[in-house]
Write a protein that holds these residues in place. Sequence first.
Motif, mmCIF file in Angstrom:
data_model
loop_
_atom_site.group_PDB
_atom_site.id
_atom_site.type_symbol
_atom_site.label_atom_id
_atom_site.label_comp_id
_atom_site.label_asym_id
_atom_site.label_seq_id
_atom_site.Cartn_x
_atom_site.Cartn_y
_atom_site.Cartn_z
ATOM 1 N N PHE A 223 10.998 2.124 -7.346
ATOM 2 C CA PHE A 223 10.863 2.450 -8.927
ATOM 3 C C PHE A 223 10.391 1.504 -9.739
ATOM 4 C CE2 PHE A 223 15.068 4.742 -7.181
ATOM 5 C CZ PHE A 223 14.601 6.057 -7.306
ATOM 6 N N LEU A 224 10.328 0.222 -9.349
ATOM 7 C CA LEU A 224 9.547 -0.812 -10.115
ATOM 8 C C LEU A 224 7.982 -0.582 -9.726
ATOM 9 C CD1 LEU A 224 11.279 -4.124 -9.519
ATOM 10 C CD2 LEU A 224 11.443 -2.877 -11.452
ATOM 11 N N SER A 225 7.712 -0.257 -8.768
ATOM 12 C CA SER A 225 6.112 0.126 -8.645
ATOM 13 C C SER A 225 5.565 1.438 -9.416
ATOM 14 C CB SER A 225 5.928 0.366 -7.173
ATOM 15 O OG SER A 225 6.494 1.486 -6.721
ATOM 16 N N GLU A 226 6.620 2.273 -9.476
ATOM 17 C CA GLU A 226 6.250 3.335 -10.423
ATOM 18 C C GLU A 226 6.160 2.886 -11.950
ATOM 19 O OE1 GLU A 226 9.173 6.405 -9.887
ATOM 20 O OE2 GLU A 226 8.678 6.813 -7.633
ATOM 21 N N SER A 227 7.111 1.980 -12.400
ATOM 22 C CA SER A 227 6.941 1.682 -13.813
ATOM 23 C C SER A 227 5.747 0.754 -13.836
ATOM 24 C CB SER A 227 8.085 1.049 -14.179
ATOM 25 O OG SER A 227 8.411 -0.129 -13.415
ATOM 26 N N LYS B 57 0.722 -1.184 0.116
ATOM 27 C CA LYS B 57 0.026 -0.003 -0.041
ATOM 28 C C LYS B 57 1.007 1.093 0.149
ATOM 29 C CE LYS B 57 -3.862 2.207 2.643
ATOM 30 N NZ LYS B 57 -4.662 2.269 3.817
ATOM 31 N N ASN B 58 1.996 1.229 0.923
ATOM 32 C CA ASN B 58 2.820 2.480 0.775
ATOM 33 C C ASN B 58 3.675 2.525 -0.557
ATOM 34 O OD1 ASN B 58 4.192 4.490 2.207
ATOM 35 N ND2 ASN B 58 6.019 3.271 1.949
ATOM 36 N N LEU B 59 4.010 1.586 -1.166
ATOM 37 C CA LEU B 59 4.610 1.541 -2.353
ATOM 38 C C LEU B 59 3.530 1.992 -3.475
ATOM 39 C CD1 LEU B 59 6.559 -1.609 -2.790
ATOM 40 C CD2 LEU B 59 7.502 0.412 -2.387
ATOM 41 N N LEU B 60 2.532 1.601 -3.392
ATOM 42 C CA LEU B 60 1.418 2.287 -4.302
ATOM 43 C C LEU B 60 1.200 3.794 -4.215
ATOM 44 C CD1 LEU B 60 -1.094 -0.618 -4.761
ATOM 45 C CD2 LEU B 60 0.750 0.154 -6.377
ATOM 46 N N LYS B 61 1.052 4.045 -2.992
ATOM 47 C CA LYS B 61 0.866 5.356 -2.447
ATOM 48 C C LYS B 61 1.917 6.343 -2.735
ATOM 49 C CE LYS B 61 -1.028 6.120 1.573
ATOM 50 N NZ LYS B 61 -1.013 6.275 2.958
ATOM 51 N N THR B 62 3.024 6.070 -2.592
ATOM 52 C CA THR B 62 4.293 6.737 -3.261
ATOM 53 C C THR B 62 4.597 7.122 -4.610
ATOM 54 O OG1 THR B 62 5.374 5.930 -1.193
ATOM 55 C CG2 THR B 62 6.705 7.090 -2.847
ATOM 56 N N ALA B 63 4.371 5.718 -5.256
ATOM 57 C CA ALA B 63 4.393 5.720 -6.778
ATOM 58 C C ALA B 63 3.336 6.856 -7.342
ATOM 59 C CB ALA B 63 3.887 4.569 -7.475
ATOM 60 N N ILE B 64 1.939 6.567 -7.090
ATOM 61 C CA ILE B 64 1.046 7.659 -7.508
ATOM 62 C C ILE B 64 1.408 9.279 -6.886
ATOM 63 C CG2 ILE B 64 -1.448 8.270 -7.307
ATOM 64 C CD1 ILE B 64 -1.946 5.209 -6.730
ATOM 65 N N ARG C 183 18.905 13.310 -5.541
ATOM 66 C CA ARG C 183 19.007 13.760 -4.139
ATOM 67 C C ARG C 183 17.758 13.007 -3.272
ATOM 68 N NH1 ARG C 183 20.656 18.448 -1.759
ATOM 69 N NH2 ARG C 183 21.554 19.061 -3.855
ATOM 70 N N GLU C 184 16.622 12.470 -3.988
ATOM 71 C CA GLU C 184 15.758 11.775 -3.193
ATOM 72 C C GLU C 184 16.314 10.522 -2.875
ATOM 73 O OE1 GLU C 184 11.685 9.089 -4.357
ATOM 74 O OE2 GLU C 184 12.362 10.785 -5.855
ATOM 75 N N VAL C 185 17.000 9.852 -3.427
ATOM 76 C CA VAL C 185 17.664 8.462 -3.128
ATOM 77 C C VAL C 185 18.749 8.699 -2.088
ATOM 78 C CG1 VAL C 185 19.043 6.639 -4.096
ATOM 79 C CG2 VAL C 185 17.303 7.457 -5.456
ATOM 80 N N GLY C 186 19.633 9.825 -2.109
ATOM 81 C CA GLY C 186 20.472 10.190 -1.221
ATOM 82 C C GLY C 186 19.691 10.419 0.204
ATOM 83 N N LEU C 187 18.756 11.198 0.255
ATOM 84 C CA LEU C 187 18.005 11.319 1.465
ATOM 85 C C LEU C 187 17.435 10.247 2.147
ATOM 86 C CD1 LEU C 187 16.306 15.062 0.726
ATOM 87 C CD2 LEU C 187 17.982 14.558 2.142
ATOM 88 N N ARG C 188 16.923 9.389 1.449
ATOM 89 C CA ARG C 188 16.259 8.127 1.741
ATOM 90 C C ARG C 188 17.370 7.209 2.279
ATOM 91 N NH1 ARG C 188 11.026 5.740 -1.488
ATOM 92 N NH2 ARG C 188 10.050 7.639 -1.567
ATOM 93 N N GLY D 278 11.293 -1.245 -16.055
ATOM 94 C CA GLY D 278 11.769 -0.379 -15.117
ATOM 95 C C GLY D 278 13.006 -0.756 -14.110
ATOM 96 N N SER D 279 13.522 -1.988 -14.621
ATOM 97 C CA SER D 279 14.399 -2.611 -13.754
ATOM 98 C C SER D 279 15.858 -1.644 -14.000
ATOM 99 C CB SER D 279 14.631 -4.077 -14.296
ATOM 100 O OG SER D 279 15.094 -4.101 -15.670
ATOM 101 N N TYR D 280 16.114 -1.442 -15.195
ATOM 102 C CA TYR D 280 17.474 -0.738 -15.369
ATOM 103 C C TYR D 280 17.561 0.672 -14.482
ATOM 104 C CZ TYR D 280 21.609 1.623 -16.806
ATOM 105 O OH TYR D 280 22.729 2.540 -16.905
ATOM 106 N N PRO D 281 16.236 1.658 -14.631
ATOM 107 C CA PRO D 281 16.129 2.638 -14.011
ATOM 108 C C PRO D 281 16.245 2.326 -12.388
ATOM 109 C CG PRO D 281 14.726 2.749 -15.697
ATOM 110 C CD PRO D 281 15.329 1.438 -15.756
ATOM 111 N N ALA D 282 15.594 1.394 -12.048
ATOM 112 C CA ALA D 282 15.498 1.042 -10.273
ATOM 113 C C ALA D 282 16.936 0.855 -9.905
ATOM 114 C CB ALA D 282 14.600 -0.441 -10.272
#
Length: 434
Positions: free
Chosen positions: A330-334, A3-10, A311-316, A390-394
């Motif tokens: 990233f896979l959930s977004e794709s 649920k969190n992955l989907l919410k973040t992706a949307i 920067r998002e990746v670094g902060l996380r 989405g695998s390579y970008p992820a």
Amino acid sequence: MLKNLLKTAIRHILKHFGYSVLNILGLTLGISSALFLIIYVADEVSYDRYHENADRIYRVSSKITEPDDQFTWNVAQIPFGPQVVKDYPEVQSFVRFINMPRALYKYEDKEFNEENFFYVDSTLFDIFSYEIVKGEGKSALVEPKKIILTETTAARYFGNADPIGKTLTAGTNTFEVTGVMKDVPSNSHFRFDGVASRNNLPKQLGSWGNFGVFTYLLFPENTDMKAFETKIQGMYDAYMKTIFESMKIKIEYILEPMTRIHLYSTNAGEPEPTGSITYVYIFAIVALFLVLIAAMNYMNLATARSTRRAREVGLRKVVGSRRLPLIMQFLSESTVLTFISIILSLVILVVLLPKFNSLAGKAFDLHVIYSPAVLLSLLGVIIIVGIFGGSYPAFFLSRFSPVTVLKGEITQGSAGSMFRKILVVIQFTVSVIM
């Protein structure tokens, strides 16, 4: 977690709306175009496979060699069917379709010219899997003056009334309707509107010198068809030599697997328009290319924007996020983008299906969306675009070092740049080939 992955992706899709729309548009165009081609290909390869005995049914064609010519007819002589069963125990059964003369059929005030009625042998329903929906079919294929109609033909004469027991008149002939069968499916190399018993004709009809009857043979499983085809050439010496030898004409029989007729037959005079296995291969490859191009386009755009997400990746990572959750994000977004594109593609499919039918000469309805070919294709799209795309970008984005990112020293690197160049070259190459 899901649920969190989907919410973040949307949330990310809505935040970067323009970029998301660009990705969705590219994916939708690729997926919808591929779906149309997949539907076409699936229909072409499905011809005649709905019969339970499809792989054991063969049509008999006659290869005729004259002194100055050679050609093949997709018919045989009237005596061939009964004789081949009598002479060769390898043949389990036979059925012939003998065309009924074109005639005006009447019922009360309704009358129609019918040219697609056939006399058939009583074995029709033993060999082919046609379904009787009203009445019964056995008597009509044994007794004269009886007929079985398809649903569409019965509706023309009788509307919603029960046709069983009613009579059609054609000149001095009358036929009692004893059964109604489902329409012969459109993915059939041979179609008809009504059948009556061969016993309506004289018992002694036709000779070994006359061709013109569609003849089908049913064989047991695991029959050596090449050996049997060679074996039945002996029928020329037994039954036709006295007729044709003086004219130097040679007759050979060819056994065609019924499931290959639509895509492989090159004989003139096929009862229905044929297809081409070459086009099936071409359209299948093009459909795959379209999906791959859409996936590569997504990968290219995602990696090109890598510095914006660094920067998002670094902060996380600073707050404790590990690499696996980032990859999953990233896979959930794709995958969400792919789902949205699939929904839009299905809408386009529904809207443009009538135009596609007109272009392709087909008669698909909305039920095609639930066909195994479409459902499996959509699953394949999710895997290819949503996961593979989405695998390579992820993996590329999730590997950034938080220290490097927060210092502002992040670069895309030669590897990422080279990968995008390779994708662009592949996209242009595939486009030129298509």
